[in-house]
Design an enzyme around this catalytic site. Structure first.
Site, PDB file in Angstrom:
ATOM      1  N   ASN A 141      34.575   6.331   0.023  1.00 21.23           N
ATOM      2  CA  ASN A 141      36.051   6.392   0.690  1.00 21.23           C
ATOM      3  C   ASN A 141      36.869   5.386   0.757  1.00 21.23           C
ATOM      4  O   ASN A 141      36.396   4.538  -0.381  1.00 21.23           O
ATOM      5  CB  ASN A 141      35.084   6.404   2.296  1.00 21.23           C
ATOM      6  CG  ASN A 141      34.590   5.137   2.435  1.00 21.23           C
ATOM      7  OD1 ASN A 141      34.915   3.815   2.439  1.00 21.23           O
ATOM      8  ND2 ASN A 141      33.131   5.201   2.632  1.00 21.23           N
ATOM      9  N   LYS A 191      24.251  14.271 -16.362  1.00 25.47           N
ATOM     10  CA  LYS A 191      25.715  14.555 -15.957  1.00 25.47           C
ATOM     11  C   LYS A 191      25.808  16.008 -15.526  1.00 25.47           C
ATOM     12  O   LYS A 191      25.407  16.928 -16.463  1.00 25.47           O
ATOM     13  CB  LYS A 191      26.701  14.159 -17.097  1.00 25.47           C
ATOM     14  CG  LYS A 191      28.195  14.540 -16.542  1.00 25.47           C
ATOM     15  CD  LYS A 191      29.131  14.240 -17.702  1.00 25.47           C
ATOM     16  CE  LYS A 191      30.442  14.665 -17.199  1.00 25.47           C
ATOM     17  NZ  LYS A 191      31.379  15.058 -18.407  1.00 25.47           N
ATOM     18  N   ASP A 213      21.861   5.417   9.859  1.00 23.22           N
ATOM     19  CA  ASP A 213      22.665   4.614  10.700  1.00 23.22           C
ATOM     20  C   ASP A 213      22.422   3.240  10.793  1.00 23.22           C
ATOM     21  O   ASP A 213      21.380   2.969  11.387  1.00 23.22           O
ATOM     22  CB  ASP A 213      23.073   5.551  11.922  1.00 23.22           C
ATOM     23  CG  ASP A 213      24.305   4.702  12.748  1.00 23.22           C
ATOM     24  OD1 ASP A 213      24.491   3.427  12.701  1.00 23.22           O
ATOM     25  OD2 ASP A 213      25.158   5.587  13.114  1.00 23.22           O
ATOM     26  N   ILE A 214      23.158   2.393  10.047  1.00 19.61           N
ATOM     27  CA  ILE A 214      22.546   0.885   9.692  1.00 19.61           C
ATOM     28  C   ILE A 214      22.894   0.346  11.160  1.00 19.61           C
ATOM     29  O   ILE A 214      22.117  -0.481  11.759  1.00 19.61           O
ATOM     30  CB  ILE A 214      23.433   0.219   8.639  1.00 19.61           C
ATOM     31  CG1 ILE A 214      23.212   1.071   7.422  1.00 19.61           C
ATOM     32  CG2 ILE A 214      23.020  -1.225   8.542  1.00 19.61           C
ATOM     33  CD1 ILE A 214      23.874   0.752   6.117  1.00 19.61           C
ATOM     34  N   PHE A 231      32.297  -1.413  14.288  1.00 16.05           N
ATOM     35  CA  PHE A 231      33.466  -1.016  14.170  1.00 16.05           C
ATOM     36  C   PHE A 231      33.644   0.594  14.452  1.00 16.05           C
ATOM     37  O   PHE A 231      32.717   1.193  13.949  1.00 16.05           O
ATOM     38  CB  PHE A 231      34.117  -1.359  12.642  1.00 16.05           C
ATOM     39  CG  PHE A 231      34.706  -2.713  12.589  1.00 16.05           C
ATOM     40  CD1 PHE A 231      33.876  -3.746  12.772  1.00 16.05           C
ATOM     41  CD2 PHE A 231      35.923  -2.758  12.519  1.00 16.05           C
ATOM     42  CE1 PHE A 231      34.512  -5.307  12.815  1.00 16.05           C
ATOM     43  CE2 PHE A 231      36.464  -3.983  12.768  1.00 16.05           C
ATOM     44  CZ  PHE A 231      35.741  -5.168  12.589  1.00 16.05           C
ATOM     45  N   LYS A 237      30.917   5.735  21.142  1.00 20.33           N
ATOM     46  CA  LYS A 237      29.997   5.330  20.018  1.00 20.33           C
ATOM     47  C   LYS A 237      29.290   4.122  20.491  1.00 20.33           C
ATOM     48  O   LYS A 237      28.096   3.851  19.992  1.00 20.33           O
ATOM     49  CB  LYS A 237      30.850   4.837  18.874  1.00 20.33           C
ATOM     50  CG  LYS A 237      30.679   5.647  17.510  1.00 20.33           C
ATOM     51  CD  LYS A 237      31.759   5.475  16.644  1.00 20.33           C
ATOM     52  CE  LYS A 237      32.216   6.844  15.733  1.00 20.33           C
ATOM     53  NZ  LYS A 237      33.673   6.596  14.752  1.00 20.33           N
ATOM     54  N   LYS A 272      25.177   4.108  19.945  1.00 20.06           N
ATOM     55  CA  LYS A 272      24.388   3.407  18.807  1.00 20.06           C
ATOM     56  C   LYS A 272      23.556   2.360  19.602  1.00 20.06           C
ATOM     57  O   LYS A 272      22.610   1.641  18.638  1.00 20.06           O
ATOM     58  CB  LYS A 272      25.465   2.922  17.825  1.00 20.06           C
ATOM     59  CG  LYS A 272      26.253   4.120  17.067  1.00 20.06           C
ATOM     60  CD  LYS A 272      26.640   3.758  15.703  1.00 20.06           C
ATOM     61  CE  LYS A 272      27.665   4.727  15.213  1.00 20.06           C
ATOM     62  NZ  LYS A 272      27.502   4.926  13.725  1.00 20.06           N
TER      63      LYS A 272
END
Ligand code: CTP
Length: 402
Positions: free
Chosen positions: A209, A287, A306-307, A325, A339, A343
């Site tokens: 990302n 590959k 999910d850390i 965040f 969120k 969480k």
């Protein structure tokens, strides 16, 4: 942790002076600005050319040099520093300091300074043990001079014992401890996740990302700057290593989770990383070839752990304050509030990362801090300023020194 700290390094005349260019480099690596002052004796063991090259600054030597006095008088020299470090400190300079003798630039600066003074003694074992030296050490300690070492070991003179100058890295550690004391987060431990994670498809390709790691790295630097012993767990990022921070480099979300678990227990966790939500279920060992394939490959994705959620729900290992965040492109605060409760973290820093805001990879950020008490809208500021303000808020929330 020594970021922007100004150190006046006085090098007196002992054989350990040969280590001083290395010491300058170790201090600068940690972010310090080092100005060197070389005594006549020191200049017999190390040249001002070497010290000037590693400090990238003028080296001061002669009190009677008009040029030096015009550019930087000895009073200013001794005060334009956050700390004065004498390394190596010989028995002779310690004796002069104890007696208040000022017969050269170094001792004059030491007498004139209003800044803390630290010394790293280096001398023969018998000189160290001599009652005259021991009396001087007591006098100086009573007056608040800090001692780093000396260490025990083989000496240049062939004897063994106490009197060897501490290793440059240990001296740099001692300076970090010195600056950490009295800081609002002194005594705390923090972990910060930063950057993207990359998830391999095959040995060549990956999912990634646009996160640059700028915000997370700045937060790690800010927490360390307030005295927290900080571990930065970073996905691939081109950001420079923040000084005074332990860095663990990872690639995938699974590796990041593992590194976070190893860093526990901590008091503070800030999850600023843009963790990939998915990984490829079955990574190809070789590959994936285009030629010869019967059809375009389909990637089956599975959800990553999910850390942030796992740190927030870490039972008795849960950090005292967990900050997440939220990267959102619409309904920024409402989604971020949802969120936070989903969480189980304490705070969420919500930012709009939609195209056109320039948040990803940019220098600025416009954030909203969401706590149990509501939403605070922070004005647009640099990511460094966001990091500084967040670190201050964290220090307030943890109630100062712990
Ligand atoms: N996060 C995490 N582990 C994940 C995914 C996200 O620790 N596997 C953390 C991020 O570091 C951030 C917070 O969770 O602190 C929110 O990340 P974000 O990408 O905004 O949200 P997601 O949980 O991925 O949800 P969505 O993609 O639906 O917005």
């Amino acid at each position: 942790m020594l970021a922007d700290k100004r150190i006046l390094l006085i090098i007196s005349g002992g054989i350990a002076a040969y280590k001083s260019p290395d010491l300058v480099r170790r201090l600068r690596e940690r972010g310090a600005r080092v100005r060197c002052l070389l005594t006549e004796g020191g200049s017999q063991f190390v040249t001002s050319l070497a010290l000037g090259a590693v400090s990238e600054d003028k080296v001061y030597q002669n009190i009677f040099s008009l040029t030096d006095e015009n550019e930087m008088g000895h009073i200013r020299l001794s005060r334009e520093a956050d700390v004065v470090l004498v390394a190596p400190a010989t028995a002779n300079i310690l004796a002069k300091m104890a007696q208040g003798i000022a017969d050269d630039l170094a001792t004059t600066a030491l007498l004139a300074t209003d800044k803390p003074v630290l010394v790293a003694p280096a001398m023969n074992v018998r000189m160290w043990g001599n009652p005259a030296t021991q009396d001087n050490i007591k006098t100086l300690s009573r007056r608040g001079v800090g001692f780093i070492g000396p260490d025990e070991g083989d000496m240049a003179c062939g004897e063994f014992g106490l009197g060897r100058m501490s290793d440059p890295n240990d001296i740099a550690d001692a300076l970090e401890d010195f600056f950490r004391k009295g800081q609002p987060l002194d005594g705390t431990r923090a972990l910060v996740t930063s950057g993207p994670t990359v998830e391999a498809i095959d040995p060549v390709r990956y999912l990634a990302n646009r996160s640059s790691g700028k915000q997370g790295h700045a937060i790690a630097a800010a927490l360390a700057g307030l005295g927290s012993a900080t571990t930065l767990i970073s996905g691939p990022s081109h950001q420079p290593d923040p000084p005074g921070v332990d860095i663990v480099r990872v690639e995938s979300a699974a590796q990041m989770l593992d590194a976070c678990a190893k860093a526990l227990p901590v008091d503070i966790a800030v999850c600023a990383a843009a963790v990939s939500d998915w990984r490829v279920e079955a990574q190809a060992g070789e590959k994936i070839k285009k030629t010869g394939s019967r059809k375009t490959p389909t990637l089956k994705l599975v959800e990553n752990p999910d850390i942030l959620a796992s740190l927030s729900q870490a039972g008795n290992k849960r950090p005292r304050l967990v900050v997440g965040f939220a990267a959102e492109t619409e309904n920024v605060t409402a989604n971020a509030q949802a969120k936070r409760s989903k969480k189980g973290c304490d705070w969420i820093v919500a930012n709009d990362v939609s195209a056109g805001t320039g948040t990803f990879a940019g220098d600025d950020n416009t954030v909203h801090l969401i706590t149990k008490d509501g939403v605070e809208d922070w004005p647009k500021m640099t990511k460094t300023a966001v990091a500084g303000r967040l670190a201050d808020r964290i220090a307030e929330a943890l109630g100062g020194n712990t």
